[in-house]
Design an enzyme around this catalytic site. Structure first.
Site, mmCIF file in Angstrom:
data_model
loop_
_atom_site.group_PDB
_atom_site.id
_atom_site.type_symbol
_atom_site.label_atom_id
_atom_site.label_comp_id
_atom_site.label_asym_id
_atom_site.label_seq_id
_atom_site.Cartn_x
_atom_site.Cartn_y
_atom_site.Cartn_z
ATOM 1 N N TYR A 7 0.806 -1.086 0.043
ATOM 2 C CA TYR A 7 0.131 0.028 0.053
ATOM 3 C C TYR A 7 0.946 1.267 -0.109
ATOM 4 C CZ TYR A 7 -3.212 3.309 2.227
ATOM 5 O OH TYR A 7 -4.016 4.501 2.384
ATOM 6 N N ASP A 14 12.459 -12.538 -1.149
ATOM 7 C CA ASP A 14 12.251 -12.145 0.231
ATOM 8 C C ASP A 14 13.569 -11.455 0.809
ATOM 9 O OD1 ASP A 14 11.964 -12.355 3.206
ATOM 10 O OD2 ASP A 14 10.573 -14.174 2.503
ATOM 11 N N SER A 50 6.391 3.169 13.073
ATOM 12 C CA SER A 50 4.917 3.297 13.303
ATOM 13 C C SER A 50 4.705 4.136 14.778
ATOM 14 C CB SER A 50 4.336 1.783 13.441
ATOM 15 O OG SER A 50 3.134 2.132 14.216
ATOM 16 N N TYR A 57 3.872 -6.942 16.860
ATOM 17 C CA TYR A 57 4.368 -6.128 15.839
ATOM 18 C C TYR A 57 4.947 -4.787 16.180
ATOM 19 C CZ TYR A 57 3.101 -2.662 12.554
ATOM 20 O OH TYR A 57 3.384 -1.445 11.403
ATOM 21 N N LYS A 111 8.885 -3.240 15.270
ATOM 22 C CA LYS A 111 9.304 -1.932 14.946
ATOM 23 C C LYS A 111 10.337 -0.990 16.002
ATOM 24 C CE LYS A 111 6.949 -1.727 11.236
ATOM 25 N NZ LYS A 111 7.672 -1.710 10.001
ATOM 26 N N ASN A 120 -1.708 7.202 11.134
ATOM 27 C CA ASN A 120 -2.807 6.491 10.312
ATOM 28 C C ASN A 120 -2.907 6.788 8.909
ATOM 29 O OD1 ASN A 120 -3.342 6.380 13.305
ATOM 30 N ND2 ASN A 120 -4.916 4.866 12.780
ATOM 31 N N ASN A 128 -8.297 -2.385 9.660
ATOM 32 C CA ASN A 128 -8.425 -0.903 9.845
ATOM 33 C C ASN A 128 -9.651 -0.248 9.414
ATOM 34 O OD1 ASN A 128 -5.335 -1.716 8.988
ATOM 35 N ND2 ASN A 128 -5.584 -0.588 11.173
ATOM 36 N N LEU A 129 -9.745 0.965 10.105
ATOM 37 C CA LEU A 129 -11.252 1.818 10.086
ATOM 38 C C LEU A 129 -11.327 2.150 8.459
ATOM 39 C CD1 LEU A 129 -13.491 3.129 11.469
ATOM 40 C CD2 LEU A 129 -11.977 5.057 11.660
ATOM 41 N N PRO A 186 -9.775 -4.335 22.602
ATOM 42 C CA PRO A 186 -8.772 -4.588 23.428
ATOM 43 C C PRO A 186 -7.564 -4.035 22.730
ATOM 44 C CG PRO A 186 -9.902 -6.584 23.414
ATOM 45 C CD PRO A 186 -10.627 -5.743 22.309
#
Ligand code: NAD
Ligand code: UD1
Length: 337
Positions: free
Chosen positions: A11, A58, A124, A148, A152, A178, A198-199, A292
Protein backbone atom coordinates in the site's frame (compact mmCIF):
# COMPACT_ATOMS: atom_id res chain seq x y z
CA UNK A 1 19.93 7.74 -8.56
CA UNK A 2 18.20 4.39 -7.91
CA UNK A 3 16.07 3.68 -4.85
CA UNK A 4 15.31 0.13 -3.72
CA UNK A 5 11.87 -0.21 -2.13
CA UNK A 6 11.60 -3.38 -0.06
CA UNK A 7 7.89 -4.17 0.24
CA UNK A 8 7.35 -1.65 -2.53
CA UNK A 9 4.38 -3.46 -4.09
CA UNK A 10 2.32 -2.85 -0.93
CA UNK A 11 0.00 0.00 0.00
CA UNK A 12 2.43 2.72 1.12
CA UNK A 13 5.28 1.37 -1.06
CA UNK A 14 3.33 1.61 -4.33
CA UNK A 15 2.29 5.22 -3.62
CA UNK A 16 5.85 6.08 -2.68
CA UNK A 17 7.16 4.39 -5.84
CA UNK A 18 4.91 6.70 -7.85
CA UNK A 19 6.17 9.83 -6.05
CA UNK A 20 9.82 8.80 -6.40
CA UNK A 21 9.46 8.05 -10.12
CA UNK A 22 7.77 11.40 -10.66
CA UNK A 23 10.66 13.10 -8.85
CA UNK A 24 13.08 11.79 -11.50
CA UNK A 25 14.76 9.01 -9.51
CA UNK A 26 14.67 5.34 -10.57
CA UNK A 27 12.93 2.67 -8.53
CA UNK A 28 13.52 -1.07 -8.01
CA UNK A 29 11.13 -3.13 -5.89
CA UNK A 30 11.85 -6.26 -3.87
CA UNK A 31 8.62 -7.84 -2.59
CA UNK A 32 7.65 -11.41 -1.75
CA UNK A 33 4.02 -10.56 -2.62
CA UNK A 34 2.83 -12.01 0.71
CA UNK A 35 0.46 -9.03 1.02
CA UNK A 36 0.52 -7.38 -2.39
CA UNK A 37 -0.19 -7.78 -6.07
CA UNK A 38 2.24 -7.06 -8.93
CA UNK A 39 -0.69 -5.24 -10.56
CA UNK A 40 -0.04 -2.29 -8.21
CA UNK A 41 3.33 -1.69 -9.89
CA UNK A 42 1.89 -2.17 -13.38
CA UNK A 43 -0.48 0.67 -12.54
CA UNK A 44 2.34 2.80 -11.14
CA UNK A 45 4.11 2.33 -14.48
CA UNK A 46 0.98 3.32 -16.38
CA UNK A 47 0.51 6.44 -14.23
CA UNK A 48 4.12 7.60 -14.43
CA UNK A 49 5.13 6.28 -17.86
CA UNK A 50 8.26 4.92 -16.15
CA UNK A 51 9.51 1.43 -15.25
CA UNK A 52 9.34 0.09 -11.71
CA UNK A 53 11.06 -3.31 -12.00
CA UNK A 54 9.84 -5.90 -9.49
CA UNK A 55 12.09 -8.62 -8.11
CA UNK A 56 9.89 -11.21 -6.44
CA UNK A 57 11.89 -12.31 -3.44
CA UNK A 58 12.25 -12.21 0.31
CA UNK A 59 14.02 -9.41 2.11
CA UNK A 60 15.04 -11.85 4.83
CA UNK A 61 16.74 -14.04 2.23
CA UNK A 62 20.35 -13.06 1.59
CA UNK A 63 20.42 -14.59 -1.91
CA UNK A 64 17.39 -12.61 -3.02
CA UNK A 65 18.94 -9.39 -1.74
CA UNK A 66 22.33 -10.20 -3.27
CA UNK A 67 20.57 -10.65 -6.60
CA UNK A 68 19.04 -7.17 -6.40
CA UNK A 69 22.26 -5.45 -5.33
CA UNK A 70 24.30 -7.24 -8.02
CA UNK A 71 21.80 -6.57 -10.78
CA UNK A 72 21.19 -2.89 -9.96
CA UNK A 73 23.36 -0.09 -8.64
CA UNK A 74 21.29 0.80 -5.57
CA UNK A 75 21.99 4.23 -4.06
CA UNK A 76 19.27 4.42 -1.41
CA UNK A 77 16.77 2.07 0.24
CA UNK A 78 13.31 2.56 1.70
CA UNK A 79 12.53 -0.43 3.90
CA UNK A 80 8.78 -1.07 3.91
CA UNK A 81 8.88 -4.88 3.89
CA UNK A 82 7.17 -6.31 6.93
CA UNK A 83 4.07 -7.93 8.30
CA UNK A 84 1.72 -5.39 9.89
CA UNK A 85 -1.44 -6.93 11.35
CA UNK A 86 -1.47 -6.29 15.09
CA UNK A 87 -3.94 -9.08 16.00
CA UNK A 88 -2.09 -11.64 13.91
CA UNK A 89 1.19 -10.63 15.59
CA UNK A 90 -0.32 -11.45 19.00
CA UNK A 91 -1.38 -14.90 17.73
CA UNK A 92 1.85 -15.59 15.79
CA UNK A 93 4.65 -13.65 17.48
CA UNK A 94 7.45 -15.86 16.15
CA UNK A 95 6.33 -15.33 12.58
CA UNK A 96 6.37 -11.55 13.14
CA UNK A 97 9.73 -11.41 14.90
CA UNK A 98 11.29 -13.77 12.34
CA UNK A 99 9.99 -11.93 9.29
CA UNK A 100 10.33 -8.33 10.38
CA UNK A 101 13.64 -8.58 12.23
CA UNK A 102 15.34 -10.94 9.76
CA UNK A 103 14.34 -8.60 6.94
CA UNK A 104 15.93 -5.61 8.70
CA UNK A 105 19.10 -7.48 9.73
CA UNK A 106 19.74 -9.12 6.35
CA UNK A 107 19.07 -5.90 4.49
CA UNK A 108 21.56 -3.94 6.61
CA UNK A 109 24.25 -6.59 6.19
CA UNK A 110 23.86 -6.73 2.42
CA UNK A 111 23.73 -2.93 2.15
CA UNK A 112 26.99 -2.66 4.09
CA UNK A 113 28.66 -5.26 1.88
CA UNK A 114 27.59 -3.40 -1.26
CA UNK A 115 28.55 0.06 -0.05
CA UNK A 116 25.00 1.37 0.16
CA UNK A 117 24.40 3.39 3.32
CA UNK A 118 21.25 5.50 2.89
CA UNK A 119 18.15 3.93 4.42
CA UNK A 120 14.69 5.19 5.31
CA UNK A 121 12.76 2.87 7.62
CA UNK A 122 8.97 2.46 8.02
CA UNK A 123 8.35 2.68 11.73
CA UNK A 124 5.03 3.39 13.38
CA UNK A 125 3.38 5.57 16.01
CA UNK A 126 2.67 2.29 17.75
CA UNK A 127 6.19 2.56 19.31
CA UNK A 128 4.80 5.28 21.63
CA UNK A 129 2.68 2.57 23.31
CA UNK A 130 0.12 3.91 25.74
CA UNK A 131 1.53 7.38 26.39
CA UNK A 132 -1.35 9.75 27.11
CA UNK A 133 0.33 13.11 26.66
CA UNK A 134 -0.53 14.54 23.23
CA UNK A 135 0.77 15.55 20.76
CA UNK A 136 3.42 12.83 20.58
CA UNK A 137 6.98 14.09 20.18
CA UNK A 138 9.91 12.04 18.90
CA UNK A 139 11.68 12.51 22.26
CA UNK A 140 8.95 10.76 24.27
CA UNK A 141 9.77 7.41 25.92
CA UNK A 142 8.86 4.32 23.90
CA UNK A 143 7.10 1.08 24.78
CA UNK A 144 4.87 -1.30 22.88
CA UNK A 145 1.73 -3.31 23.55
CA UNK A 146 2.01 -6.07 20.92
CA UNK A 147 4.66 -8.09 19.01
CA UNK A 148 4.15 -6.07 15.80
CA UNK A 149 4.98 -2.90 17.71
CA UNK A 150 8.02 -4.51 19.30
CA UNK A 151 9.36 -5.48 15.85
CA UNK A 152 9.27 -1.77 14.95
CA UNK A 153 10.85 -0.80 18.28
CA UNK A 154 13.60 -3.43 17.85
CA UNK A 155 14.23 -2.55 14.20
CA UNK A 156 14.64 1.09 15.24
CA UNK A 157 17.17 -0.01 17.86
CA UNK A 158 19.06 -2.21 15.37
CA UNK A 159 19.25 0.75 12.98
CA UNK A 160 20.38 3.14 15.74
CA UNK A 161 23.14 0.79 16.88
CA UNK A 162 24.25 0.17 13.29
CA UNK A 163 24.40 3.90 12.60
CA UNK A 164 26.41 4.43 15.77
CA UNK A 165 28.93 1.69 14.92
CA UNK A 166 29.36 2.60 11.24
CA UNK A 167 29.42 6.34 10.58
CA UNK A 168 29.00 5.75 6.84
CA UNK A 169 25.28 5.08 7.42
CA UNK A 170 22.65 7.78 6.78
CA UNK A 171 19.51 6.52 8.55
CA UNK A 172 16.04 8.06 8.75
CA UNK A 173 13.35 6.46 10.92
CA UNK A 174 9.81 7.51 9.98
CA UNK A 175 7.01 6.98 12.49
CA UNK A 176 3.78 6.92 10.49
CA UNK A 177 0.49 7.79 12.12
CA UNK A 178 -2.70 6.48 10.42
CA UNK A 179 -2.23 6.36 6.63
CA UNK A 180 -5.50 6.37 4.66
CA UNK A 181 -6.78 7.33 1.20
CA UNK A 182 -5.35 6.60 -2.22
CA UNK A 183 -3.74 8.26 -5.21
CA UNK A 184 -6.17 10.75 -6.73
CA UNK A 185 -6.34 8.75 -9.99
CA UNK A 186 -8.19 5.95 -8.17
CA UNK A 187 -5.83 3.48 -9.90
CA UNK A 188 -3.81 2.45 -6.86
CA UNK A 189 -4.93 2.14 -3.24
CA UNK A 190 -5.17 -0.03 -0.16
CA UNK A 191 -6.14 -3.64 -0.91
CA UNK A 192 -6.41 -5.64 2.32
CA UNK A 193 -7.09 -9.34 1.95
CA UNK A 194 -10.19 -10.62 3.76
CA UNK A 195 -12.14 -8.50 6.22
CA UNK A 196 -10.21 -5.28 6.94
CA UNK A 197 -8.92 -4.61 10.46
CA UNK A 198 -8.41 -0.89 9.96
CA UNK A 199 -11.09 1.77 9.97
CA UNK A 200 -10.97 3.37 6.50
CA UNK A 201 -10.90 0.14 4.45
CA UNK A 202 -13.72 -1.18 6.64
CA UNK A 203 -15.80 1.97 5.96
CA UNK A 204 -15.17 1.56 2.22
CA UNK A 205 -16.43 -2.02 2.28
CA UNK A 206 -19.54 -1.00 4.22
CA UNK A 207 -20.22 1.85 1.76
CA UNK A 208 -19.86 -0.61 -1.07
CA UNK A 209 -22.38 -2.96 0.52
CA UNK A 210 -20.00 -5.86 1.00
CA UNK A 211 -20.13 -5.51 4.79
CA UNK A 212 -23.40 -4.68 6.54
CA UNK A 213 -22.31 -2.08 9.04
CA UNK A 214 -19.32 -0.59 10.81
CA UNK A 215 -18.81 -1.49 14.47
CA UNK A 216 -17.56 1.66 16.19
CA UNK A 217 -15.30 0.33 18.92
CA UNK A 218 -16.36 2.31 21.98
CA UNK A 219 -18.14 5.64 22.49
CA UNK A 220 -17.08 6.13 26.10
CA UNK A 221 -13.52 7.41 25.58
CA UNK A 222 -12.62 10.80 27.06
CA UNK A 223 -12.83 12.46 23.61
CA UNK A 224 -15.21 15.05 22.14
CA UNK A 225 -17.79 12.46 20.97
CA UNK A 226 -16.57 9.46 22.99
CA UNK A 227 -15.03 7.64 20.00
CA UNK A 228 -11.30 7.10 19.42
CA UNK A 229 -9.23 9.97 18.01
CA UNK A 230 -6.45 9.37 15.46
CA UNK A 231 -4.09 11.34 13.24
CA UNK A 232 -5.27 10.23 9.78
CA UNK A 233 -2.77 11.13 7.08
CA UNK A 234 -3.29 10.96 3.31
CA UNK A 235 -1.07 8.26 1.82
CA UNK A 236 0.17 10.70 -0.88
CA UNK A 237 1.30 13.14 1.82
CA UNK A 238 3.09 10.20 3.43
CA UNK A 239 4.65 9.25 0.07
CA UNK A 240 5.95 12.81 -0.29
CA UNK A 241 7.35 12.58 3.23
CA UNK A 242 9.57 9.73 1.95
CA UNK A 243 10.91 11.96 -0.82
CA UNK A 244 11.85 14.54 1.78
CA UNK A 245 13.44 11.84 3.95
CA UNK A 246 15.49 10.49 1.01
CA UNK A 247 16.80 14.00 0.24
CA UNK A 248 17.67 14.42 3.92
CA UNK A 249 19.47 11.06 3.98
CA UNK A 250 21.54 12.04 0.96
CA UNK A 251 23.08 14.88 2.96
CA UNK A 252 23.13 13.70 6.58
CA UNK A 253 25.07 10.90 8.23
CA UNK A 254 23.86 9.38 11.49
CA UNK A 255 20.35 8.50 12.63
CA UNK A 256 17.34 10.80 12.80
CA UNK A 257 13.71 10.04 13.66
CA UNK A 258 10.61 11.88 12.44
CA UNK A 259 6.88 11.65 13.05
CA UNK A 260 4.86 11.69 9.83
CA UNK A 261 1.40 12.86 10.82
CA UNK A 262 -0.80 15.90 10.28
CA UNK A 263 -0.83 17.02 13.91
CA UNK A 264 -4.64 16.98 13.99
CA UNK A 265 -6.74 14.29 15.61
CA UNK A 266 -10.14 13.33 14.22
CA UNK A 267 -12.58 10.93 15.84
CA UNK A 268 -13.96 7.73 14.34
CA UNK A 269 -17.33 9.47 13.91
CA UNK A 270 -15.65 12.52 12.29
CA UNK A 271 -14.27 10.14 9.69
CA UNK A 272 -17.61 8.35 9.17
CA UNK A 273 -19.56 11.60 8.80
CA UNK A 274 -16.98 13.25 6.53
CA UNK A 275 -16.96 10.13 4.34
CA UNK A 276 -20.76 10.25 4.10
CA UNK A 277 -20.79 13.95 3.28
CA UNK A 278 -18.08 14.11 0.60
CA UNK A 279 -19.16 10.91 -1.11
CA UNK A 280 -22.92 11.29 -0.66
CA UNK A 281 -23.24 7.73 0.59
CA UNK A 282 -24.52 6.22 3.83
CA UNK A 283 -22.22 4.30 6.16
CA UNK A 284 -24.46 2.38 8.57
CA UNK A 285 -22.81 1.89 11.95
CA UNK A 286 -23.50 0.66 15.47
CA UNK A 287 -21.69 1.31 18.71
CA UNK A 288 -19.77 -1.76 19.90
CA UNK A 289 -17.53 -2.44 22.92
CA UNK A 290 -13.98 -1.03 22.95
CA UNK A 291 -11.40 -3.05 21.02
CA UNK A 292 -8.82 -4.48 23.46
CA UNK A 293 -5.48 -2.69 23.18
CA UNK A 294 -6.89 0.54 21.69
CA UNK A 295 -6.01 3.90 23.17
CA UNK A 296 -8.36 6.88 23.33
CA UNK A 297 -6.32 9.46 21.47
CA UNK A 298 -3.21 9.48 19.30
CA UNK A 299 -1.83 12.35 17.23
CA UNK A 300 1.57 13.62 16.23
CA UNK A 301 3.62 16.68 16.82
CA UNK A 302 4.87 16.94 13.21
CA UNK A 303 6.98 20.08 13.77
CA UNK A 304 10.35 18.31 13.61
CA UNK A 305 9.62 17.00 10.09
CA UNK A 306 8.52 20.47 9.06
CA UNK A 307 11.67 22.12 10.38
CA UNK A 308 14.26 19.55 9.33
CA UNK A 309 12.72 17.88 6.27
CA UNK A 310 10.74 20.87 5.01
CA UNK A 311 7.73 18.53 4.77
CA UNK A 312 4.21 18.89 6.09
CA UNK A 313 0.93 17.17 5.22
CA UNK A 314 -1.24 19.18 2.84
CA UNK A 315 -4.33 17.08 2.18
CA UNK A 316 -7.56 17.33 4.20
CA UNK A 317 -9.81 14.72 5.79
CA UNK A 318 -12.22 15.38 2.89
CA UNK A 319 -9.45 14.53 0.39
CA UNK A 320 -8.68 11.31 2.28
CA UNK A 321 -12.35 10.21 2.24
CA UNK A 322 -12.91 11.18 -1.40
CA UNK A 323 -9.78 9.43 -2.65
CA UNK A 324 -10.33 6.28 -0.57
CA UNK A 325 -13.83 5.92 -2.02
CA UNK A 326 -12.71 6.77 -5.56
CA UNK A 327 -10.23 3.86 -5.39
CA UNK A 328 -12.81 1.49 -3.87
CA UNK A 329 -15.51 2.46 -6.41
CA UNK A 330 -13.15 1.99 -9.38
CA UNK A 331 -11.76 -1.27 -7.99
CA UNK A 332 -14.50 -3.01 -6.00
CA UNK A 333 -12.34 -6.13 -5.70
CA UNK A 334 -9.01 -4.34 -5.33
CA UNK A 335 -6.30 -5.74 -7.59
CA UNK A 336 -8.10 -9.15 -7.65
CA UNK A 337 -5.18 -11.01 -6.13
P1 NAD B 1 1.66 -3.65 3.09
O1 NAD B 1 1.41 -4.98 3.72
O2 NAD B 1 0.71 -3.18 2.04
O3 NAD B 1 3.15 -3.59 2.50
C1 NAD B 1 4.21 -4.35 3.04
C2 NAD B 1 4.81 -5.11 1.88
O4 NAD B 1 5.91 -5.88 2.33
C3 NAD B 1 3.83 -6.09 1.22
O5 NAD B 1 3.81 -5.81 -0.17
C4 NAD B 1 4.40 -7.48 1.50
O6 NAD B 1 4.15 -8.37 0.44
C5 NAD B 1 5.86 -7.15 1.68
N1 NAD B 1 6.64 -8.05 2.56
C6 NAD B 1 6.36 -8.45 3.81
N2 NAD B 1 7.36 -9.21 4.29
C7 NAD B 1 8.32 -9.27 3.31
C8 NAD B 1 9.57 -9.90 3.19
N3 NAD B 1 10.10 -10.63 4.19
N4 NAD B 1 10.27 -9.75 2.05
C9 NAD B 1 9.76 -9.02 1.00
N5 NAD B 1 8.56 -8.42 1.07
C10 NAD B 1 7.85 -8.54 2.20
O7 NAD B 1 1.75 -2.58 4.26
P2 NAD B 1 1.85 -1.00 4.21
O8 NAD B 1 0.62 -0.48 4.84
O9 NAD B 1 2.22 -0.56 2.86
O10 NAD B 1 3.04 -0.77 5.22
C11 NAD B 1 4.38 -0.61 4.80
C12 NAD B 1 5.28 -0.54 6.03
O11 NAD B 1 4.85 0.55 6.84
C13 NAD B 1 5.22 -1.79 6.90
O12 NAD B 1 6.51 -2.02 7.42
C14 NAD B 1 4.27 -1.38 8.01
O13 NAD B 1 4.52 -2.09 9.19
C15 NAD B 1 4.59 0.09 8.16
N6 NAD B 1 3.48 0.87 8.73
C16 NAD B 1 2.24 0.80 8.15
C17 NAD B 1 1.19 1.52 8.69
C18 NAD B 1 -0.19 1.45 8.09
O14 NAD B 1 -1.13 1.86 8.73
N7 NAD B 1 -0.37 0.99 6.86
C19 NAD B 1 1.40 2.30 9.84
C20 NAD B 1 2.67 2.36 10.39
C21 NAD B 1 3.71 1.64 9.83
C1 UD1 C 1 -3.74 0.18 14.12
C2 UD1 C 1 -2.73 -0.58 14.92
C3 UD1 C 1 -1.40 0.15 14.88
C4 UD1 C 1 -0.97 0.33 13.45
C5 UD1 C 1 -2.09 1.07 12.71
C6 UD1 C 1 -1.80 1.25 11.27
C7 UD1 C 1 -4.06 -1.69 16.65
C8 UD1 C 1 -4.37 -1.80 18.11
N1 UD1 C 1 -3.21 -0.73 16.29
O1 UD1 C 1 -3.86 1.48 14.66
O2 UD1 C 1 -0.42 -0.59 15.56
O3 UD1 C 1 0.24 1.05 13.38
O4 UD1 C 1 -3.29 0.32 12.82
O5 UD1 C 1 -1.86 0.02 10.60
O6 UD1 C 1 -4.55 -2.49 15.85
N2 UD1 C 1 -12.14 1.34 14.64
C9 UD1 C 1 -13.49 1.09 14.75
N3 UD1 C 1 -14.04 0.10 14.01
C10 UD1 C 1 -13.31 -0.67 13.15
C11 UD1 C 1 -11.91 -0.41 13.02
C12 UD1 C 1 -11.36 0.58 13.80
O7 UD1 C 1 -14.20 1.77 15.50
O8 UD1 C 1 -13.87 -1.59 12.51
C13 UD1 C 1 -11.54 2.44 15.42
C14 UD1 C 1 -10.47 1.97 16.39
O9 UD1 C 1 -11.03 1.61 17.62
C15 UD1 C 1 -9.58 3.23 16.47
C16 UD1 C 1 -9.72 3.87 15.08
O10 UD1 C 1 -10.91 3.31 14.53
O11 UD1 C 1 -10.10 4.11 17.42
C17 UD1 C 1 -8.57 3.57 14.16
O12 UD1 C 1 -8.36 2.17 14.10
P1 UD1 C 1 -7.35 1.47 13.07
O13 UD1 C 1 -7.63 1.96 11.69
O14 UD1 C 1 -7.41 -0.01 13.29
O15 UD1 C 1 -5.94 2.04 13.48
P2 UD1 C 1 -5.25 2.08 14.94
O16 UD1 C 1 -5.92 1.21 15.90
O17 UD1 C 1 -5.05 3.50 15.30
Amino acid sequence: MTVLLTGGAGYIGSHTALSILNSGKEVVVLDNLSNASPEALTRVEQLTGKKAPLVVGDCANREDLEKVFSQYKIDQVVHFAGLKAVGESVAKPLMYYRNNLDATLTLLEVMQEHGCFDIVFSSSATVYGTIQEMPLKETFPLGCTNPYGWTKFMSEQILRDTGKADPRFHIVLLRYFNPVGAHESGQIGEDPSGIPNNLMPFICQVARGRLKELAVFGNDYPTKDGTGVRDFIHVMDLAEGHLAALSYAEKHAGVEVFNLGTGTGYSVLDLVHTFEKVNQIKVPYRIAPRRPGDIATCYADPSKAKEMLGWSAKRSLEDMCRDAWNWQKNNPDGYRR
